[in-house]
Scaffold this active site. Structure first.
Site, PDB file in Angstrom:
ATOM      1  N   TYR A  49     -56.239 -50.370   3.258  1.00  0.00           N
ATOM      2  CA  TYR A  49     -56.398 -51.658   3.929  1.00  0.00           C
ATOM      3  C   TYR A  49     -55.409 -52.705   3.414  1.00  0.00           C
ATOM      4  O   TYR A  49     -55.197 -53.725   4.061  1.00  0.00           O
ATOM      5  CB  TYR A  49     -57.817 -52.199   3.747  1.00  0.00           C
ATOM      6  CG  TYR A  49     -58.905 -51.344   4.333  1.00  0.00           C
ATOM      7  CD1 TYR A  49     -58.632 -50.236   5.134  1.00  0.00           C
ATOM      8  CD2 TYR A  49     -60.249 -51.632   4.081  1.00  0.00           C
ATOM      9  CE1 TYR A  49     -59.642 -49.439   5.652  1.00  0.00           C
ATOM     10  CE2 TYR A  49     -61.271 -50.853   4.599  1.00  0.00           C
ATOM     11  CZ  TYR A  49     -60.963 -49.764   5.380  1.00  0.00           C
ATOM     12  OH  TYR A  49     -61.984 -48.981   5.885  1.00  0.00           O
ATOM     13  N   HIS A 107     -61.466 -41.058   1.642  1.00  0.00           N
ATOM     14  CA  HIS A 107     -61.385 -41.763   2.914  1.00  0.00           C
ATOM     15  C   HIS A 107     -61.452 -40.844   4.135  1.00  0.00           C
ATOM     16  O   HIS A 107     -62.067 -41.199   5.149  1.00  0.00           O
ATOM     17  CB  HIS A 107     -60.088 -42.583   2.954  1.00  0.00           C
ATOM     18  CG  HIS A 107     -60.150 -43.762   3.869  1.00  0.00           C
ATOM     19  ND1 HIS A 107     -59.392 -44.894   3.679  1.00  0.00           N
ATOM     20  CD2 HIS A 107     -60.876 -44.010   4.984  1.00  0.00           C
ATOM     21  CE1 HIS A 107     -59.655 -45.772   4.637  1.00  0.00           C
ATOM     22  NE2 HIS A 107     -60.551 -45.255   5.442  1.00  0.00           N
TER      23      HIS A 107
END
Length: 283
Positions: A49, A107
């Site tokens: 991110y 992830h």
């Protein structure tokens, strides 16, 4: 703030603040600071991110004790592998300005995530993380990892909302005592969810918004959710779901909205595997 209890006894807030796509440093830090003041205590981020430093700064500058805040971050697949995972974790730890992570997740179910999982087990045993888990693992991948690990995943963060209710996945998670957490709990605003007639009808009965109805739906199913908003009024609205309860009739009205698949991302698609494996952070 209500909590879910992870298999190891760690308490995780059912409502959190998601930071996906808030990559602007100043904006992200401001949003997290606002969320802290409103009462959010779980903050979800990821190496991918690009905002871990902003979240770390906001938390460090707040007057809230670190032990009252639940920080989640994620390992990017470029860093999969045992030693690479340990290095990536240390980078995230430094950016978040903390000496431990509450929840560390793999992830995506790509790359050498088996070696990465061994590294997560090591980090957990050494006390660097309070809980470990995965993200975007469909039932087949989750069961395989559970059956081939010393410490099974404690959390699986998956896409979950009224249009993709993941009933099979939730049943498998319950069987293996993995706590579900919903990313995109409001379908990322897609499929005109806020104007859906079923959700609007339910919302009207309680003088609430469709977003609040959906978040209450998650809450009553015992699912942790991490909605994202950069607007303070929406942040506050998302927390304001504890003065009403959905009836079984309401829940039954929402159930048929499920289309049974994702229209955001498909982790069983070759295109997805190529796209995610091609995204490099460490250039």
């Amino acid at each position: 703030m209500e909590h879910a209890i992870l298999p190891n006894g760690v308490s995780m807030p059912l409502m959190g603040y998601g930071t996906f796509q808030i990559s602007n440093g100043e904006e992200c830090q401001h949003c997290v600071s606002q969320a802290l003041k409103l009462g959010y205590r779980l903050f979800d981020t990821a190496a991918a991110y690009g905002n871990e430093s902003s979240i770390g700064a906001a938390v460090a500058q707040s007057e809230i004790p670190r032990e009252e805040i639940f920080l989640t971050t994620k390992l990017w697949l470029e860093d999969s592998g045992y030693h690479q995972t340990l290095s990536a974790f240390n980078r995230s730890l430094k950016k978040l300005e903390t000496d431990y992570i509450d929840l560390y997740l793999i992830h995506h179910p790509f790359g050498d995530y088996y070696s990465s999982w061994r590294a997560l087990e090591h980090l957990y045993r050494e006390g660097w993380v309070r809980a470990i888990g995965v993200s975007n693992f469909y039932p087949d991948r989750l069961v395989d990892l559970c059956m081939n690990s010393d410490i099974p995943p404690m959390v699986n963060q998956v896409e979950l909302h009224p249009f993709f209710q993941q009933k099979e996945a939730l049943a498998v998670m319950e069987e293996y005592q993995v706590i579900p957490q919903a990313w995109g709990p409001l379908c990322e605003g897609q499929k005109d969810i806020f104007n859906n007639k079923v959700l609007q009808k339910i919302a009207g009965r309680y003088k609430k918004t469709p977003a609040q109805v959906v978040l209450r739906w998650h809450f009553q199913r015992g699912i942790s959710a991490i909605p994202r908003s950069v607007r303070k009024d929406h942040m506050a609205e998302n927390l304001d779901i504890h003065d009403f309860s959905l009836t079984q009739r309401d829940m039954d009205m929402i159930s048929p909205l499920d289309i049974g698949h994702s229209e955001i991302i498909d982790h069983r698609c070759a295109y997805t595997a190529r796209q995610l494996n091609g995204l490099r952070l460490n250039l």
